[in-house]
Design an enzyme around this catalytic site. Sequence first.
Site, mmCIF file in Angstrom:
data_model
loop_
_atom_site.group_PDB
_atom_site.id
_atom_site.type_symbol
_atom_site.label_atom_id
_atom_site.label_comp_id
_atom_site.label_asym_id
_atom_site.label_seq_id
_atom_site.Cartn_x
_atom_site.Cartn_y
_atom_site.Cartn_z
ATOM 1 N N HIS A 187 0.821 -1.216 0.000
ATOM 2 C CA HIS A 187 0.000 0.000 0.000
ATOM 3 C C HIS A 187 0.862 1.277 0.000
ATOM 4 C CE1 HIS A 187 -3.335 2.662 0.953
ATOM 5 N NE2 HIS A 187 -2.529 3.217 1.836
ATOM 6 N N ASN A 419 0.736 -6.579 -9.517
ATOM 7 C CA ASN A 419 1.079 -6.638 -8.084
ATOM 8 C C ASN A 419 0.576 -7.950 -7.484
ATOM 9 O OD1 ASN A 419 1.812 -4.028 -8.620
ATOM 10 N ND2 ASN A 419 0.024 -3.103 -7.656
ATOM 11 N N ASP A 420 -0.702 -8.234 -7.688
ATOM 12 C CA ASP A 420 -1.250 -9.472 -7.136
ATOM 13 C C ASP A 420 -0.829 -10.683 -7.960
ATOM 14 O OD1 ASP A 420 -2.703 -8.935 -4.720
ATOM 15 O OD2 ASP A 420 -3.998 -7.665 -5.931
ATOM 16 N N CYS A 467 -2.256 -2.673 -15.386
ATOM 17 C CA CYS A 467 -2.463 -1.564 -14.451
ATOM 18 C C CYS A 467 -1.714 -1.757 -13.137
ATOM 19 C CB CYS A 467 -3.953 -1.358 -14.175
ATOM 20 S SG CYS A 467 -4.719 -2.753 -13.334
HETATM 21 C C1 PEP Z 1 -2.566 -5.145 -8.866
HETATM 22 O O1 PEP Z 1 -2.757 -6.079 -8.065
HETATM 23 O O2 PEP Z 1 -1.618 -5.112 -9.669
HETATM 24 C C2 PEP Z 1 -3.500 -3.993 -8.886
HETATM 25 C C3 PEP Z 1 -3.413 -3.071 -9.812
HETATM 26 O O3 PEP Z 1 -4.416 -3.916 -7.870
HETATM 27 P P1 PEP Z 1 -4.050 -3.459 -6.364
HETATM 28 O O4 PEP Z 1 -2.628 -3.014 -6.340
HETATM 29 O O5 PEP Z 1 -4.979 -2.368 -6.008
HETATM 30 O O6 PEP Z 1 -4.300 -4.723 -5.601
HETATM 31 MG MG MG Z 2 -4.691 -6.195 -7.100
#
Ligand code: PEP
Ligand code: MG
Length: 540
Positions: A187, A419-420, A467
Amino acid sequence: MSDSRTDVVLSGIGVGLTSATAPAFVVAATAPLPPYRLSDLTPQEETERLAASVAKVQLSLQAVAADSTGETREVLEALAEIVNDDVLVERAREFISQGWSAASAFGKAVSDFVAPLITADAAERFDDFEWLSQLVQADLAGITLARELPTEGRWILVVDDLTPADTAQFTGAIAGVVTLKGGPTSHASIICAARGIPAVVACAEAATVTDGETLLVDELGSRVVVNPVELQASYSVAFTTRLSEPLIAVRANIGSVQDAETASTAKAAGVGLLRTEFLFSDAQTEPTHEAQVAQYRAIFESSPAGPIVVRTLDVASDKPLKFAVSSLEEQDRGYRFLVDNLGLIERQLDALSAAQKLTGREVWVMAPMLGSPDQVRYFADLVRARTDFRVGAMIELASLAHTVAELAGIVDFVSIGTNDLSQDLFGIDRNNPVQPELLDHWQPRLVELIGHVATAARKAGIDCSVCGSAASDPTFAVVLAGLGVTSVSSAPAAVPNVRESLMAFELATATKAAEIALDCPNSWAAKGAVQAFLIHGAIL
Ligand code: PEP
Ligand code: MG
């Protein structure tokens, strides 16, 4: 200020594209609440301690309520009553008479008190009670739950990790951030990247920094320099623009009106990810239809021209939604969260639809963390029954990344959340990674999976965006274009640099860059080899 050490290098992982030098502001870690324990004091003494603490917490809740408005005020007033509720306090006294400390007794009494609510209509109040319980226990243990960050001057924050409550307090006084924990996609990193605040995360060695020491946050070098004298910030790579438009559209990730305004100034081609949960992170109860419409309307009106891709509420341990049903286990994200909170998501779609009609903006909507084509179909049917938005799915789980071909005719677009996806692919917790380098988006196996998704999406006639934080790296954006991704969505502060790098190369060069990255054994080799190729034309 300490003058005993100069040019001391502390390693971590850099986030962002600019460096900063300023004095350190060391933020004390919030101590965890002590475990439940039996008391050495008499029940009479513990009962008095409890009464004093309950009265203190009640007064402070009333004071904050008096400064608040609307629903927040109502909730705080209700909590100020509940903390002193006869049944609750009596139950705590019973635990004290069994020998428990006041803090333990109150914690246990609250748990008993809320147990029947978990299955009843009032389930959303569960988190409020939990918070109350923590307030009283923290007061009794002499722990401060809230941390105050500087609002004047210019400082580099040095902190164990940052919660949404901390980052909500960010002002221009925060010149840079160093976190001991966290990872490149946690975060704190996302917020720093969005605001253009240079950061170095996962820098455990920063525990040695003392208040006032001058720090250079050199995020390109993934290091912090204490009392820099000789050492300078690393150079960033700047490419010469040749094209009049970027190879692929560069949109922006936003979570506030301020982000939307930054993205507009940066000439982003629309919004590629609106993180709607960021809009409601403080809400204790579900915002009304009117309140939601007002929020979405304000965001839509400030967003850059182009489509606005909205993500339905996504809940995780680092971005909890106080008013939603979730035990915050990872498996409760995505489809599980969707079915458990169907009414909430339907009301969100209705509010988005109303805001769309008021603003005339082109809105697309996607769901996070879905794991199979069947789950995606469920979401697409839900959206199409209530709106005429284009529908998409985020690709954040390897299981869906491998079945994108089956999404033909189900969705209009996919957006890869690297990211996930990295977390899932390498089995690493993005908020507390044991091997943060595995979350580096240059990992060739991640690059390969992105390429697979892009190819499958093209064959299925579906748009494919990226994204995740990977799309905020200007050099990596060229690789993404070469892999066949059709748009990227970057942190607002990164949009100008990403646009520039995507205006520096023809598609054939981007394709070659992607091939080079795929051929490398690890992330640092991939990054180095692609940079050498793009800067010098060298093929290593
Ligand atoms: C991700 O997981 O890459 C994403 C864009 O969502 P967040 O970072 O909000 O989980
Ligand atoms: Mg995510």
